[in-house]
Structure formats: C-alpha cells, structure tokens
Design an enzyme around this catalytic site. Structure first.
Site, PDB file in Angstrom:
ATOM      1  CE  LYS A  53      10.693  -0.394 -26.781  1.00  0.00           C
ATOM      2  NZ  LYS A  53      11.899  -0.212 -25.967  1.00  0.00           N
ATOM      3  CD  GLN A  97      15.355  -1.152 -26.090  1.00  0.00           C
ATOM      4  OE1 GLN A  97      14.428  -0.423 -26.408  1.00  0.00           O
ATOM      5  NE2 GLN A  97      15.192  -2.173 -25.266  1.00  0.00           N
ATOM      6  CG  ASP A 120      11.978   4.475 -21.896  1.00  0.00           C
ATOM      7  OD1 ASP A 120      11.061   3.640 -21.930  1.00  0.00           O
ATOM      8  OD2 ASP A 120      13.089   4.307 -22.440  1.00  0.00           O
TER       9      ASP A 120
HETATM   10  N1  GUN Z   1      15.267  -2.159 -21.935  1.00  0.00           N
HETATM   11  C1  GUN Z   1      14.427  -3.028 -21.326  1.00  0.00           C
HETATM   12  N2  GUN Z   1      13.245  -2.429 -21.071  1.00  0.00           N
HETATM   13  C2  GUN Z   1      13.356  -1.166 -21.512  1.00  0.00           C
HETATM   14  C3  GUN Z   1      12.459  -0.056 -21.529  1.00  0.00           C
HETATM   15  O1  GUN Z   1      11.318  -0.100 -21.071  1.00  0.00           O
HETATM   16  N3  GUN Z   1      12.936   1.069 -22.086  1.00  0.00           N
HETATM   17  C4  GUN Z   1      14.194   1.170 -22.583  1.00  0.00           C
HETATM   18  N4  GUN Z   1      14.582   2.317 -23.089  1.00  0.00           N
HETATM   19  N5  GUN Z   1      15.046   0.170 -22.582  1.00  0.00           N
HETATM   20  C5  GUN Z   1      14.630  -0.984 -22.050  1.00  0.00           C
END
Ligand code: GUN
Length: 284
Positions: A53, A97, A120
C-alpha cells in the site's frame, strides 16, 4: 481448451494510469491525496500488505503516512491516533490493517474512523449505504473483483454468481455488489453441505475462503468465470483457493494467484482515496 487468464495486474495498472491523470489534475489545484495506514503488531502478511500500500501510494505521488505500532499498543492509543487523523486536513483516507491484536476491539476501531475518510468501506455507515445503493466507499477487494469482471467484458446482469465465504471484508460485500449489478447471487460457506452441487450452477464463481484446493475442476461448470480471491501459502508458494492447473481446463475465464485479485485490492484503495479528495472538495 484452457481458460482465458484475467490479469489483475494489467487491469490494475490501467486503473492506476487513470488515477495518475486525476492526481496530476488535483496537483494543479494544489491538492495532494493523503492516505494514513495504521498497522499494529508484527504479523508478516500484514506487514507485506502495508508495504504494498505504501509503494502504491508513493508511485501515485500521494502524501503517505504509515504508523507501525507495537503489538502491546493500547486500544486507547489507537483510538486517539484515529481521532487525530480524523481531524488532519492533509489526510483523506484512513486504513487500519486487520486483523488487530486480541486486546483491541476491531468494532470500536472501525467505528471511530470518520466515515468520510473510511477508504476501506468498513464503517457501518458505508456498509449501510452500500446495502441500499447510496454513494459509499466500496470495500476494496470486492470492488476490485467487480472492476475485473466489467473490464474483461463479463456480463453480470442475469447471471448466477456464487460466492464462497461470508466475511465482512470480502464474502458479504461481494454478494451485495453482485446483487447491485443484477446478478442472481448465492452465498456458500463452511456449513454449506452440498457445496459442489451449488458451485456447478455458477456462471460466475468467486471463492474467498482462504483454503487451498477448496475448488476443484469437478465443482466448476464448463465455461464459467472464476475469480479466485484466496491467498494461501503452500510450501512457501502463493496459491489461491482453486486447484488452478485443473480448474483452468474447465473454466472459460480465470484469475491467477498471484497477479489476480491482489493488485486490484490495493488499486481500489488508491481509487477510494482519490474519491475522498474529490468528495471533500465538492462539499466546500
Ligand atoms: N486485512 C485483510 N484485508 C484487508 C483489507 O482489505 N483492509 C484492511 N484494513 N485490512 C485487511
């Protein structure tokens, strides 16, 4: 005949090019999209996702802030950081996350994010808006899957789409987005007794379970479109939920792992962040 491979990598890079143009336009107005990521703990997979990211943010010339916090960080410290970011005008998107360490409530953390910065799409306000078809940040992975289908010329309307998995991050929003596109949708999960019987009816099959070998060739209707959301490590190698070598001999189209859904997830996060900038500036 072997299935046509849908390259998430190629579609993702096409969308990133489109975003680059938008970011350049914003730059001319003196605006730089800002994305803050919070990572708590030392889960190696999470660290690797966050690195991806960060890399994508920098490539798109975003203002990128990563908060890497120790496993023993308190819930209040995380909530306090989110309150700060909610108020920070340089930040347009906030992502925490997941998963979080057990002593931190995921629910509380998600609900503390300003829905206008919830790139998200996990805040109940965005989930509810998506559900009733109002403007909302769409969760990145399912949104990426829809983009892959549309940009590969797959018709969704009127088709039977079968989703395997019912997580809040993928399965449930995936089913809802397919429904919004006028598919007939079935959700299967770990308690579904006759899984193969149902998957064999799918025109569009989307396994999102996180278990290698969940979908074998005998479970797939010839010519079906298979979008594999699974990410599993087997003998140090990344594989999806499908037994890829055999399923690709039956399916009409299929996504690989890696190089399928993965690059799309990060790209849709960038997309949502640019979207947040645009919304913020149209409200002033
Ligand atoms: N953990 C696994 N997939 C995701 C996601 O799309 N967003 C976030 N914040 N954590 C994750």
């Amino acid at each position: 005949m072997s299935a046509q491979i849908i390259s998430g990598k190629e579609i993702a890079s096409q969308i990133r090019e489109e975003l680059k143009t938008e970011v350049e336009q914003l730059e001319k107005k003196g605006i730089q999209p800002g994305l803050a990521v919070i990572l708590v703990g030392d889960d190696p997979a999470s660290h690797s996702y966050v690195k991806g990211k960060e890399k994508a943010s920098i490539e798109l010339n975003f203002y990128s802030v990563i908060h890497r916090l120790d496993t023993d960080t308190s819930e209040e410290e995380v909530l306090s950081l989110i309150r700060e970011l909610n108020q920070d005008s340089k930040i347009h998107g906030i992502l925490v996350q997941l998963p979080l360490p057990k002593h931190i409530s995921e629910k509380k953390v998600i609900q503390s994010i300003d829905p206008a910065k919830d790139v998200d799409g996990f805040h109940p306000e965005n989930v509810g808006n998506m559900y009733i078809g109002l403007p909302a940040y769409l969760p990145c992975t399912p949104h990426g899957v829809i983009q892959m289908l549309i940009r590969s010329g797959v018709q969704i309307e009127g088709k039977h789409a079968v989703v395997i998995g019912r997580s809040n991050i993928v399965g449930k929003p995936m089913a809802q987005l397919l429904l919004n596109q006028n598919a007939t949708v079935t959700i299967c999960h770990s308690r579904t007794p006759n899984l193969a019987e149902i998957t064999k009816q799918a025109d569009i099959l989307i396994p999102a379970v996180g278990r290698a070998g969940t979908v074998t060739a005998d479970m797939v209707k010839p010519g079906a479109v298979v979008i594999d959301v699974g990410v599993n490590r087997v003998d140090g190698k990344l594989v999806g939920d499908c037994a890829f070598a055999e399923v690709k001999e039956v399916a009409g189209m299929i996504t690989p792992v890696p190089g399928g859904v993965g690059p799309m997830t990060i790209t849709m996060l960038m997309y949502n962040t640019v979207e947040s900038v645009k919304r913020h500036n149209s409200n002033r």
